[in-house]
Design an enzyme around this catalytic site. Structure first.
Site, PDB file in Angstrom:
ATOM      1  N   THR A  34      21.920  10.173  13.076  1.00 16.97           N
ATOM      2  CA  THR A  34      23.572  10.243  13.082  1.00 16.97           C
ATOM      3  C   THR A  34      24.288  11.159  11.955  1.00 16.97           C
ATOM      4  O   THR A  34      25.529  11.474  12.318  1.00 16.97           O
ATOM      5  CB  THR A  34      24.115   8.583  12.768  1.00 16.97           C
ATOM      6  OG1 THR A  34      23.143   8.416  11.612  1.00 16.97           O
ATOM      7  CG2 THR A  34      23.759   7.693  13.827  1.00 16.97           C
ATOM      8  N   ASP A  35      23.446  11.598  11.316  1.00 21.32           N
ATOM      9  CA  ASP A  35      23.936  12.481  10.069  1.00 21.32           C
ATOM     10  C   ASP A  35      24.944  13.562  10.521  1.00 21.32           C
ATOM     11  O   ASP A  35      25.864  14.060  10.136  1.00 21.32           O
ATOM     12  CB  ASP A  35      23.165  12.572   8.985  1.00 21.32           C
ATOM     13  CG  ASP A  35      21.648  13.271   9.203  1.00 21.32           C
ATOM     14  OD1 ASP A  35      21.625  13.732  10.552  1.00 21.32           O
ATOM     15  OD2 ASP A  35      21.183  13.984   8.382  1.00 21.32           O
ATOM     16  N   GLY A 121       4.742  15.521   6.488  1.00 26.72           N
ATOM     17  CA  GLY A 121       4.870  15.107   7.814  1.00 26.72           C
ATOM     18  C   GLY A 121       4.859  13.492   8.081  1.00 26.72           C
ATOM     19  O   GLY A 121       4.674  13.210   9.430  1.00 26.72           O
ATOM     20  N   GLY A 123       7.927  11.521   7.776  1.00 27.83           N
ATOM     21  CA  GLY A 123       9.114  11.063   7.738  1.00 27.83           C
ATOM     22  C   GLY A 123       9.697  10.417   6.377  1.00 27.83           C
ATOM     23  O   GLY A 123      10.635   9.779   6.423  1.00 27.83           O
ATOM     24  N   LEU A 124       9.025  10.795   5.442  1.00 23.10           N
ATOM     25  CA  LEU A 124       9.403  10.476   4.141  1.00 23.10           C
ATOM     26  C   LEU A 124      10.254  11.731   3.293  1.00 23.10           C
ATOM     27  O   LEU A 124      10.545  11.708   1.940  1.00 23.10           O
ATOM     28  CB  LEU A 124       8.506   9.884   3.156  1.00 23.10           C
ATOM     29  CG  LEU A 124       7.581   8.703   3.636  1.00 23.10           C
ATOM     30  CD1 LEU A 124       6.469   8.376   2.872  1.00 23.10           C
ATOM     31  CD2 LEU A 124       8.491   7.477   3.768  1.00 23.10           C
ATOM     32  N   SER A 126       9.492  15.008   2.480  1.00 26.05           N
ATOM     33  CA  SER A 126       9.003  15.720   1.584  1.00 26.05           C
ATOM     34  C   SER A 126       9.473  17.241   1.431  1.00 26.05           C
ATOM     35  O   SER A 126       9.804  17.698   0.241  1.00 26.05           O
ATOM     36  CB  SER A 126       7.330  15.904   1.762  1.00 26.05           C
ATOM     37  OG  SER A 126       7.282  16.473   3.153  1.00 26.05           O
ATOM     38  N   GLU A 159      16.734  24.569   5.021  1.00 23.44           N
ATOM     39  CA  GLU A 159      16.239  23.900   6.131  1.00 23.44           C
ATOM     40  C   GLU A 159      16.720  24.615   7.399  1.00 23.44           C
ATOM     41  O   GLU A 159      15.936  25.024   8.448  1.00 23.44           O
ATOM     42  CB  GLU A 159      16.571  22.450   6.418  1.00 23.44           C
ATOM     43  CG  GLU A 159      15.946  21.702   5.352  1.00 23.44           C
ATOM     44  CD  GLU A 159      14.676  21.352   5.533  1.00 23.44           C
ATOM     45  OE1 GLU A 159      14.197  21.270   6.469  1.00 23.44           O
ATOM     46  OE2 GLU A 159      14.036  20.417   4.613  1.00 23.44           O
ATOM     47  N   ASP A 170      18.967  13.276   3.955  1.00 22.13           N
ATOM     48  CA  ASP A 170      17.718  13.535   3.281  1.00 22.13           C
ATOM     49  C   ASP A 170      18.157  14.172   1.994  1.00 22.13           C
ATOM     50  O   ASP A 170      17.890  13.445   0.750  1.00 22.13           O
ATOM     51  CB  ASP A 170      16.805  14.554   3.985  1.00 22.13           C
ATOM     52  CG  ASP A 170      16.310  14.085   5.089  1.00 22.13           C
ATOM     53  OD1 ASP A 170      16.775  12.897   5.776  1.00 22.13           O
ATOM     54  OD2 ASP A 170      15.548  14.634   5.880  1.00 22.13           O
TER      55      ASP A 170
HETATM   56  C1  GLA Z   1      15.691  14.673   9.552  1.00 23.88           C
HETATM   57  C2  GLA Z   1      16.688  15.475   9.057  1.00 23.88           C
HETATM   58  C3  GLA Z   1      18.087  14.426   8.809  1.00 23.88           C
HETATM   59  C4  GLA Z   1      18.260  13.470   9.796  1.00 23.88           C
HETATM   60  C5  GLA Z   1      16.767  12.655  10.214  1.00 23.88           C
HETATM   61  C6  GLA Z   1      17.166  11.641  11.313  1.00 23.88           C
HETATM   62  O1  GLA Z   1      14.988  13.839   8.537  1.00 23.88           O
HETATM   63  O2  GLA Z   1      16.318  16.194   8.011  1.00 23.88           O
HETATM   64  O3  GLA Z   1      18.997  15.289   8.700  1.00 23.88           O
HETATM   65  O4  GLA Z   1      18.843  13.680  10.973  1.00 23.88           O
HETATM   66  O5  GLA Z   1      15.966  13.572  10.621  1.00 23.88           O
HETATM   67  O6  GLA Z   1      17.914  10.524  10.933  1.00 23.88           O
END
Ligand code: GLA
Length: 385
Positions: A34-35, A121, A123-124, A126, A159, A170
């Site tokens: 959503t960001d 890798g 989903g936290l 890094s 990024e 993030d």
């Molecule tokens: C990654 C992206 C974030 C966000 C998430 C999904 O972590 O870096 O900006 O879009 O995926 O919510």
């Protein structure tokens, strides 16, 4: 402990006492993808992190070293020039230094040793920790502060340079997080507030599917973003004043369904409904309604699985296994998708038994060993003693 390891390695090899900075990883309770649609998110910074030991030098280069995965070292000249390197993390530092050079930031010579305990890798985030922590370290050594907002924007730009067109969730979580709290962030105006996430009698646990993703090189993430932008353009035909999916209603989407791409439509609906789930989650947390929280987690997961199509069969299996267990209130995959961890809310009295049932059944089903981590919410990027 990583902090000690990084600090003593620095002292031994660079003969000086460093400043040490911790940049945490992040979780996300709800509000996925959503960001970048100017939407709502509810992440938090965690105890796992990346530690940077740094000090200034008179030499006109930035020397960066890590020993954690395997020993690697890169030297960047202050103008951004460098020798060839193989490590993936080097690309992030290269991008950051180039951005700072292009903005005439007064870089100074610096030695840096870093290491961390965020599984890569998974989903936290890094990479957000890596970028935000490094930029913060540079500002301390160069003695020219940048606001946290500005650091977040530079980290996001890095990024994008590497190939992931991410939003700002993030970076904001990593920089603005607060111990014990989640960060309710409105990505439209970047306003935020904190909300405690402790629910009495329940525990938060992460389960790592051990399917690793690399969002920066897989284009699936960026494809989702393009779908969203397509729908915004379609809706703008009738409503030129809108800027993002945040301003789009389900009714607007319905009005363009006939002549729009069916997949784009499905993705847009997901985003609009996910924003709604963030608001519901805020209500459930405020009321201390663990059952409500669990239901929103599950709903969010299956929407990511069927509508946004960013989960994997392994992550779906982890959530499904939890659904069959009495003490598990709910769970969902977190982050960009295609691998990584689930976040789970579990009754504390049934915590150990639930986790071992899930891990065992997961192993039987997939032959993969999953791991789990108790969730501890820590502060955002800061200097440590
Ligand atoms: C990654 C992206 C974030 C966000 C998430 C999904 O972590 O870096 O900006 O879009 O995926 O919510």
């Amino acid at each position: 402990m990583v902090y000690k390891k990084v600090t003593s390695y620095f002292k031994e090899h660079y003969n000086s006492t460093p400043i040490v900075i911790k940049a945490p990883g992040r979780i996300n309770l709800i509000g996925e993808h959503t960001d970048y649609n100017e939407g709502l998110v509810l992440p938090a910074s965690i105890e796992k992190g990346i530690y940077f030991a740094v000090s200034s030098t008179e030499i006109d280069s930035i020397c960066i070293e890590t020993f954690l995965t395997q020993p690697e070292k890169i030297e960047f000249k202050l103008n951004g020039k460098h020798e060839k390197y193989n490590c993936f993390w080097g690309n992030y530092f290269k991008a950051i230094i180039e951005i700072l050079v292009s903005e005439n930031y007064p870089l100074k010579g610096m030695n840096c040793v870093f290491g961390g305990d965020i599984p890569i890798g998974s989903g936290l985030s890094s990479s957000a920790a890596l970028c935000c922590g490094f930029i913060y370290a540079i500002t301390k050594v160069s003695e020219k502060d940048l606001s946290r907002e500005k650091i977040a924007l530079i980290a996001q730009k890095a990024e994008h340079k590497i190939g992931l067109n991410c939003g700002l969730m993030d970076q904001y979580a990593v920089l603005f997080g607060k111990k014990g709290n989640a960060l309710f962030l409105d990505c439209k105006d970047l306003s935020h507030q904190f909300i405690p996430i402790n629910l009495e009698g329940y525990s938060w646990v992460l389960i790592n599917s051990n399917i690793k993703h690399n969002l920066a090189v897989d284009s699936e993430y960026n494809k989702r973003r393009i779908s969203c932008e397509n729908i915004v353009r379609e809706v703008q035909q009738n409503k030129p004043e809108i800027n993002s999916l945040r301003d789009v209603t389900l009714k607007d989407v319905q009005n363009i369904t006939e002549h729009s791409d069916a997949i784009d439509i499905k993705r847009a609906k997901y985003v609009i409904e996910e924003n709604e789930r963030v608001l519901q989650m805020m209500k459930a947390l405020t009321k201390g309604d663990a059952e409500g929280v669990g239901n929103i987690l599950k709903e969010g997961h299956w929407a990511m699985s069927t509508q946004y199509e960013i989960t994997t069969s392994e992550l779906d299996a982890l959530v499904k296994l939890g659904e069959g267990l009495e003490g598990v209130m709910g769970s969902r995959m977190m982050g960009g998708g295609f691998g990584g961890c689930t976040i789970n809310l579990i009754q504390t009295t049934r915590l150990e038994s639930s986790i071992s049932s899930i891990l065992e059944a997961y192993k039987n089903k997939t032959t993969i060993d999953a791991e789990y981590y108790h969730l501890a919410i820590d502060d955002g990027v800061k200097m440590v003693q």
